[in-house]
Design a protein around this motif. Structure first.
Motif, short mmCIF file in Angstrom:
data_model
loop_
_atom_site.label_atom_id
_atom_site.label_comp_id
_atom_site.label_asym_id
_atom_site.label_seq_id
_atom_site.Cartn_x
_atom_site.Cartn_y
_atom_site.Cartn_z
N UNK A 132 -2.18 6.54 -24.61
CA UNK A 132 -2.74 5.19 -24.48
C UNK A 132 -1.70 4.10 -24.72
N UNK A 133 -0.55 4.47 -25.31
CA UNK A 133 0.47 3.48 -25.65
C UNK A 133 1.08 2.88 -24.38
N UNK A 134 1.07 1.55 -24.31
CA UNK A 134 1.65 0.80 -23.19
C UNK A 134 0.96 1.07 -21.86
N UNK A 135 -0.24 1.59 -21.92
CA UNK A 135 -1.00 1.80 -20.69
C UNK A 135 -1.69 0.50 -20.30
N UNK A 136 -1.62 0.10 -19.04
CA UNK A 136 -2.34 -1.11 -18.59
C UNK A 136 -3.82 -0.79 -18.36
N UNK A 137 -4.61 -0.95 -19.40
CA UNK A 137 -6.04 -0.63 -19.35
C UNK A 137 -6.85 -1.89 -19.10
N UNK A 138 -8.16 -1.79 -19.21
CA UNK A 138 -9.01 -2.96 -19.09
C UNK A 138 -8.80 -3.85 -20.30
N UNK A 139 -9.25 -5.09 -20.22
CA UNK A 139 -9.07 -6.03 -21.33
C UNK A 139 -9.72 -5.50 -22.61
N UNK A 164 0.56 5.79 -12.64
CA UNK A 164 -0.63 5.56 -11.82
C UNK A 164 -1.27 4.22 -12.15
N UNK A 165 -1.45 3.95 -13.43
CA UNK A 165 -2.12 2.71 -13.83
C UNK A 165 -1.24 1.49 -13.57
N UNK A 166 0.06 1.62 -13.80
CA UNK A 166 0.95 0.48 -13.53
C UNK A 166 0.99 0.14 -12.04
N UNK A 167 0.94 1.16 -11.20
CA UNK A 167 0.95 0.92 -9.75
C UNK A 167 -0.32 0.23 -9.29
N UNK A 168 -1.39 0.36 -10.08
CA UNK A 168 -2.71 -0.14 -9.67
C UNK A 168 -3.12 -1.41 -10.40
N UNK A 197 0.84 -1.20 0.00
CA UNK A 197 0.00 0.00 0.00
C UNK A 197 0.87 1.25 0.00
N UNK A 198 1.96 1.23 0.78
CA UNK A 198 2.88 2.36 0.83
C UNK A 198 3.47 2.65 -0.53
N UNK A 199 3.93 1.64 -1.22
CA UNK A 199 4.55 1.83 -2.54
C UNK A 199 3.55 2.39 -3.55
N UNK A 200 2.30 1.96 -3.46
CA UNK A 200 1.27 2.51 -4.35
C UNK A 200 1.07 4.00 -4.06
N UNK A 201 0.96 4.36 -2.78
CA UNK A 201 0.80 5.76 -2.40
C UNK A 201 1.98 6.60 -2.88
N UNK A 202 3.17 6.05 -2.74
CA UNK A 202 4.37 6.78 -3.17
C UNK A 202 4.35 7.01 -4.68
N UNK A 203 3.93 6.01 -5.44
CA UNK A 203 3.82 6.17 -6.89
C UNK A 203 2.77 7.22 -7.26
N UNK A 204 1.66 7.23 -6.53
CA UNK A 204 0.65 8.25 -6.77
C UNK A 204 1.22 9.64 -6.48
N UNK A 205 2.03 9.73 -5.44
CA UNK A 205 2.64 11.01 -5.08
C UNK A 205 3.57 11.50 -6.19
N UNK A 206 4.33 10.58 -6.75
CA UNK A 206 5.21 10.93 -7.88
C UNK A 206 4.37 11.34 -9.09
N UNK A 207 3.26 10.64 -9.30
CA UNK A 207 2.38 10.97 -10.43
C UNK A 207 1.89 12.40 -10.34
N UNK A 208 1.51 12.83 -9.13
CA UNK A 208 1.04 14.20 -8.96
C UNK A 208 2.14 15.21 -9.27
#
Length: 570
Positions: A516-523, A385-389, A359-370
């Motif tokens: 959109x390139x290389x973004x981890x989106x829905x199937x 953001x999407x890769x972290x999630x 959870x901490x690493x996800x929050x940290x990635x979101x912080x970098x995203x901002x």
């Protein structure tokens, strides 16, 4: 054993007074066990770890717990008590005696300032132990009666009992119980009580009087500050008074003085996350980098991993770091703060379990995203953001509430409705939100521009997924993409429209592809994206990703921080 004072019946009955000793040192545990047994108590259990303590408390409701403060590296005694209370494994009237060889001011005050139980220093003296156990037995009977009256809504009898005993016996926790009850139910009566001779000179009642006077605006701000300062000078270890003084000074925007008061409170209770965060906020306002970094180190070193709000503490601190980085003009200072934020995360990891580290690493990635958004690197921010999630797309309920709130805020900025809808559904199932989570949600709800923008986007996306005759034209889609340039669904639909209508390729097509390139989106979106990129491959070299540039957008170019630093008098 000398008969203990029983405020409810005057008799001594040890048969239902169950005691638990929690100590990872078996020798110390056995020594304390023998001493308590000599005092006449027979219902005594032992636990040698916090896991054992949780199992014991899940099976039996103990009247008294002896908890070693330095229980083990993962969790200390104070945090164990918080965890047991959170899980409902100890009754509100159970007594706790913290045992430790550490009798430093910070440890003792940090434990007792929470208004819970007593403190017993090692080596343990039998006479001292007897007195503390007798007091614990007496208080157990008292609070058991008070909480029963509270549960039965017999408020008059509760008040009569509490006031009568408080007038003759100075029990700090009873004072706090009485003050909290009156503060919620009858502030006028509380104010009247604090002027009575019996209570007028007790520090907790003096502070309660000042708080009520402040809330009812019965005194001028400067007069309140003067009175609170005198209280702090008279009781230099009264940490709650320093908290209140800092609040009063903040209300009139005397931030330097407020920071000094907050530092005094933190010095007395270095393990308090709330006080560390208060110093962080005020240091940010005062641009005091030295105190800011010291407070972040304390928070990381004493992060209360057993508290349900541990993740909120992390999020708030990371937000303060981002605010400081944004307001810093010196590139050297900015680089140092970015490095210190990373070091803060590393220090926190030593306190966390594997699941909490995730959870901490996800929050940290979101912080970098901002931070990337602030710098205009939208594609990088969105991809991070999407890769972290991505591993939680189908298990969003596993994420902490504040992680979900941070995520939905970023998704709102990007316009990722396909994921935002799922996150919102999970958020609706979350209960018992802490104050920070509620504040963050209110920030979202009160952002009218963002809400209007998302509502407009939702209508467009709904049309795109509807019948062919209802879908927007190419010009309408192009116009909508100008309003929401980061939405994957719009980007993909726009590219599909180009292929379908055999339109000329726009000059800025790389910007759309980049988002959109290389973004981890829905199937579904991944399949549509991959198909369209293959069709476009003959027309544009999409393998050479160009730097992202921000389109003209109705969304703010600066993403607002979840936690706003407001100069408020509230």
């Amino acid at each position: 054993m000398t008969s203990a004072f029983n405020p409810t019946s005057g008799t001594l009955n040890l048969s239902n007074f169950d005691i638990l000793i929690v100590d990872d040192c078996q020798i110390s545990s056995m020594y304390l066990f023998q001493l308590i047994k000599q005092l006449g108590f027979t219902q005594i259990d032992k636990a040698y770890s916090y896991q054992d303590a949780i199992k014991c408390c899940a099976k039996k409701r103990y009247a008294l717990l002896f908890i070693d403060f330095h229980l083990e590296q993962a969790i200390n005694g104070s945090e164990l008590h918080d965890l047991l209370k959170e899980k409902g494994f100890v009754s509100p009237y159970a007594r706790v005696i913290t045992v430790s060889g550490d009798n430093t001011t910070q440890t003792v005050i940090g434990t007792l300032s929470k208004g819970r139980g007593d403190y017993l220093c090692k080596p343990i003296n039998k006479a001292t132990l007897q007195k503390k156990v007798q007091n614990a037995f007496s208080e157990y009977q008292l609070f058991k009666k008070l909480y029963k009256l509270l549960e039965q809504h017999k408020h008059e009898e509760l008040l009569s009992t509490a006031v009568s005993i408080a007038a003759h016996k100075n029990i700090v926790e009873l004072d706090l119980f009485l003050i909290d009850f009156l503060y919620e139910h009858d502030k006028n009566l509380l104010l009247k009580l604090t002027y009575e001779t019996t209570f007028s000179n007790r520090k907790n009642y003096i502070l309660a009087r000042l708080k009520v006077q402040n809330e009812k605006k019965l005194m001028q701000p400067l007069s309140l500050i003067e009175a609170t300062t005198q209280l702090c000078e008279k009781h230099p270890l009264f940490v709650q008074a320093f908290d209140f003084l800092s609040l009063l000074q903040t209300n009139i925007q005397h931030y330097e003085e407020s920071l000094n008061s907050a530092l005094n409170a933190l010095a007395l209770t270095t393990r308090s996350p709330h006080r560390s965060l208060s110093v962080l906020k005020l240091s940010l306002i005062c641009n005091d980098k030295s105190e800011f970094l010291k407070a972040s180190h304390l928070l990381a070193s004493h992060l209360p991993i057993a508290s349900p709000s541990w993740c909120s503490y992390l999020s708030e601190c990371l937000s303060y770091f981002n605010s400081y980085i944004q307001q810093t003009t010196s590139e050297i200072d900015k680089k140092q703060l970015i490095l210190e934020q990373k070091n803060f995360v590393r220090r926190c990891e030593y306190r966390l379990t594997d699941k909490q580290k995730m959870q901490l690493n996800i929050l940290y990635n979101y912080s970098i995203s901002k931070r990337l958004i602030e710098e205009g690197h939208i594609a990088k921010a969105k991809r991070l953001t999407l890769r972290a999630t991505t591993s939680f797309y189908d298990n969003l309920h596993q994420l902490n509430t504040i992680v979900l709130i941070e995520l939905v805020y970023l998704l709102s900025f990007f316009g990722e409705l396909w994921l935002m809808t799922k996150v919102n559904a999970v958020l609706k199932t979350k209960t018992n939100l802490d104050n920070y989570c509620r504040d963050c949600l209110n920030t979202l709800k009160n952002d009218a521009e963002l809400i209007q923008s998302i509502a407009h986007l939702s209508v467009t996306v709904e049309k795109l997924s509807g019948l062919e005759i209802e879908q927007p034209t190419f010009d309408q889609l192009s116009s909508e993409l100008q309003r929401h340039p980061y939405s994957s669904e719009l980007c993909i639909s726009f590219l599909e429209k180009i292929i379908k209508l055999s339109q000329d390729l726009p000059n800025n097509l790389n910007k759309t592809i980049d988002l959109i390139n290389e973004m981890p989106l829905s199937l579904e979106l991944n399949l549509r994206r991959d198909t369209i990129l293959k069709q476009l491959h003959a027309h544009i070299d999409i393998n050479n990703e160009l730097p992202s540039q921000v389109f003209n957008s109705s969304l703010p170019q600066k993403i607002p921080l979840l936690l706003q630093i407001e100069n408020s008098n509230n």
